[in-house]
Design an enzyme around this catalytic site. Structure first.
Site, PDB file in Angstrom:
ATOM      1  N   GLU A 174       0.724  -1.166   0.065  1.00 34.10           N
ATOM      2  CA  GLU A 174       0.064   0.074   0.030  1.00 34.10           C
ATOM      3  C   GLU A 174       0.847   1.236  -0.126  1.00 34.10           C
ATOM      4  O   GLU A 174       1.249   1.864   1.149  1.00 34.10           O
ATOM      5  CB  GLU A 174      -0.941  -0.081   1.229  1.00 34.10           C
ATOM      6  N   LYS A 216      -2.659  -2.169  -2.959  1.00 33.11           N
ATOM      7  CA  LYS A 216      -3.551  -1.106  -2.600  1.00 33.11           C
ATOM      8  C   LYS A 216      -3.328   0.283  -2.640  1.00 33.11           C
ATOM      9  O   LYS A 216      -2.380   0.933  -2.027  1.00 33.11           O
ATOM     10  CB  LYS A 216      -3.833  -1.337  -1.173  1.00 33.11           C
TER      11      LYS A 216
END
Ligand code: 13P
Length: 337
Positions: A174, A216
């Site tokens: 992420e 992500k």
């Protein structure tokens, strides 16, 4: 093989991920805004409300937990990990140690937590976790991000991903380009392309198995204070263009963070991307925290007699995002709780 299977399961059609891995400090701020005390028990009760909501197992493939929650139990005594697993929802865990001020680079952050990570991952796996998350944050202003902050965060993400895969856990990678600021959408796009390219360069250099990880990212939006806010179609178009330029098609799925967008906007953006006229090489789904949790959290506000209402709102939000993840959402469905 197991990694690839888990990764594909996390982004299976109609499904997405709930991020419920807020640190105690972060959830404390959300509770405080509602006048709620933030205790081990209030956090446990809230998470039980979410995980036991009727119907969510049709639309959620996984839930990202905070370490405290991984070890907690429902009121019945059942461990949350077992409760989720019995509903065929994969339990995951946030493993980073948080974004810390980056020495020598005021206003920038580097995520810490690599020391001792191998041992922690092994213990999380023994507790039942199947996947993990590490979040890096990149801020935008006239002088930022610096090349050094982008590279250092990319390197840490790659080292984390390698350790997670070594331990048989799927890494959610992420790199979040923050929405704070008055920058326009074009600047967010330039920065996001650069960040994603550096992240995949680092993953490649370390030899990560791309088929066994999930990306992500942020959506490509304008800063919150930018006077010129792009349309839903413009966000979807710029985000897909950015991903196409940066994310290898070997990656099975992209699961977006919501980043401070309203729940409706985040859902509308996800829907527009999944309505793209061009076939996408990856599954494109959600891994939202705020955009899934805002409605149930404010409806609940700590009141036992509001649990059922909050669960309905949560299940509705999850369903709408499942529809959006297939390109089948429409604004008219918002009211149909
Ligand atoms: P938001 O959807 O609230 O941005 O949170 C996603 C997340 O997991 C942040 O690390």
């Amino acid at each position: 093989m197991q990694l690839e299977e888990t990764a594909r399961r996390l982004v299976a059609p109609e499904r997405g991920i709930l991020a419920a891995d807020e640190s105690s400090a972060t959830i404390g701020k959300r509770f405080e805004a509602l006048g709620l005390p933030c205790t081990v028990e209030s956090r446990r009760a809230y998470r039980e409300l979410l995980f036991s909501s009727p119907g969510i197992e049709r639309y959620l493939s996984g839930v990202i937990l905070y370490e405290e929650t991984l070890k907690q139990t429902a009121q019945s005594g059942e461990r949350f990990v077992d409760l989720l697993t019995s509903r065929e929802i994969l339990p995951g865990i946030k493993v980073d140690g948080g974004a810390k001020p980056f020495a020598g680079h005021p206003g920038e952050f580097v995520t810490e937590g690599l020391d001792g990570l191998r041992e922690r991952l092994s213990s999380y796996r023994d507790l039942g976790a199947r996947f993990t998350k590490w979040r890096a944050v990149i801020s935008i202003d006239a002088l930022r991000p610096s090349r050094c902050a982008v590279r250092s965060n990319a390197e840490a993400l790659a080292r984390y991903a390698m350790l997670a895969q070594e331990q048989g856990l799927v890494p959610i990678v992420e790199p979040e380009v923050l929405m704070e600021g008055d920058h326009d959408q074009a600047r967010c796009e330039v920065v996001t392309v650069e960040v994603l390219n550096r992240v995949f360069e680092a993953l490649h250099a370390h030899g990560a198995c791309l088929e066994g990880l999930i990306l992500k990212p942020n959506m490509v939006v304008a800063g919150k204070k930018c006077p010129a806010q792009p349309t839903v179609e413009a966000v979807a178009g710029a985000t897909l263009r950015t991903l196409a330029r940066s994310v290898p098609s070997a990656v099975p799925g992209i699961a977006f963070l919501s980043g401070g967008q309203t729940p409706e906007r985040a859902t509308a953006h996800l829907n527009a991307m999944n309505q793209s006229a061009h076939p996408l090489p990856w599954q494109v789904t959600f891994s939202f925290s705020r955009a899934l949790q805002e409605p149930p959290l404010s409806a609940w506000a700590g009141q036992t007699d509001r649990v059922a209402t909050a669960q309905k709102l949560f299940a509705h939000r999850v369903h709408l995002n499942s529809l959006a993840r297939m390109g089948r959402y429409s604004h008219e469905l918002e009211g149909a709780v």
